[in-house]
Design a protein around this motif. Sequence first.
Motif, PDB file in Angstrom:
ATOM      1  N   THR A  35      -9.113   2.360  -3.620  1.00 45.71           N
ATOM      2  CA  THR A  35      -7.753   2.025  -4.041  1.00 45.71           C
ATOM      3  C   THR A  35      -7.369   0.579  -3.759  1.00 45.71           C
ATOM      4  OG1 THR A  35      -6.833   2.807  -1.938  1.00 45.71           O
ATOM      5  CG2 THR A  35      -6.938   4.391  -3.761  1.00 45.71           C
ATOM      6  N   GLY A  36      -8.184  -0.140  -3.036  1.00 41.65           N
ATOM      7  CA  GLY A  36      -7.861  -1.530  -2.710  1.00 41.65           C
ATOM      8  C   GLY A  36      -8.719  -1.998  -1.553  1.00 41.65           C
ATOM      9  N   GLU A  37      -8.115  -2.698  -0.615  1.00 42.76           N
ATOM     10  CA  GLU A  37      -8.861  -3.205   0.540  1.00 42.76           C
ATOM     11  C   GLU A  37      -8.961  -2.144   1.629  1.00 42.76           C
ATOM     12  OE1 GLU A  37      -7.813  -6.655   3.564  1.00 42.76           O
ATOM     13  OE2 GLU A  37      -8.406  -7.427   1.602  1.00 42.76           O
ATOM     14  N   PRO A  74       0.814  -1.203   0.000  1.00 38.11           N
ATOM     15  CA  PRO A  74       0.000   0.000   0.000  1.00 38.11           C
ATOM     16  C   PRO A  74       0.860   1.270   0.000  1.00 38.11           C
ATOM     17  CG  PRO A  74      -0.122  -1.095   2.138  1.00 38.11           C
ATOM     18  CD  PRO A  74       0.636  -1.994   1.225  1.00 38.11           C
ATOM     19  N   SER A 124      -9.633   4.291   0.819  1.00 39.66           N
ATOM     20  CA  SER A 124      -9.032   2.955   0.913  1.00 39.66           C
ATOM     21  C   SER A 124      -9.849   1.930   0.134  1.00 39.66           C
ATOM     22  CB  SER A 124      -8.847   2.535   2.371  1.00 39.66           C
ATOM     23  OG  SER A 124     -10.080   2.312   3.009  1.00 39.66           O
ATOM     24  N   LYS A 174      -3.159  -6.193  -0.331  1.00 41.73           N
ATOM     25  CA  LYS A 174      -4.291  -5.808  -1.181  1.00 41.73           C
ATOM     26  C   LYS A 174      -4.737  -4.366  -0.946  1.00 41.73           C
ATOM     27  CE  LYS A 174      -6.096 -10.492  -1.352  1.00 41.73           C
ATOM     28  NZ  LYS A 174      -7.189 -11.364  -0.934  1.00 41.73           N
ATOM     29  N   ALA A 175      -4.276  -3.760   0.134  1.00 40.55           N
ATOM     30  CA  ALA A 175      -4.650  -2.371   0.429  1.00 40.55           C
ATOM     31  C   ALA A 175      -3.949  -1.440  -0.562  1.00 40.55           C
ATOM     32  CB  ALA A 175      -4.256  -2.013   1.856  1.00 40.55           C
ATOM     33  N   GLY A 176      -4.659  -0.429  -1.002  1.00 40.79           N
ATOM     34  CA  GLY A 176      -4.060   0.544  -1.917  1.00 40.79           C
ATOM     35  C   GLY A 176      -3.314   1.641  -1.181  1.00 40.79           C
TER      36      GLY A 176
END
Length: 155
Positions: A91-93, A67, A88, A143-145
């Motif tokens: 952008t991802g998880e 991330p 969040s 997986k987080a952006g």
Amino acid sequence: MKTTAQKIIGAGCVLIALSQLFEVYSTSNTFDGMRGRHNVDNAIQLITAQKMNWTDPCNFHDKGSGPIPVVLMSLGRSGSSVTWDTLSALTGERNVAFEVTGGNPGSSKAFFEDLAEDEFAFYNWTVQRLCHIQTRRPDVNEKAGIAGFQWKPFM
């Protein structure tokens, strides 16, 4: 002057953001953007139990493999938790950005006084904190952006 296509794209982005905000609002009974989906209390307990020492040496993930570190600056009760949740999610998880420097003038003053007295705190405490959030917090994964914290600059 904006073209019609640029205006349509801009309006579409606004609609997407608004739909995300509505989704967060409708799934959260506390409007913090997370309680309706994830068990934030367990994540906080896990973090507290591990006593993550953000002054320990840390290396960020390689560029593109984790991330993006972000500091969300806002004043007071401005909807920053919902803003973070929406960003969040887009952008991802989803993950949580805690108010690291305090949510009011008193707690902010205490944070910076403690920081000044901590012999292991560095001049680059923001970078150290971001690194530890990106690489060591159990609720933030690949997986987080974005990953980071909120800074409400009362001081």
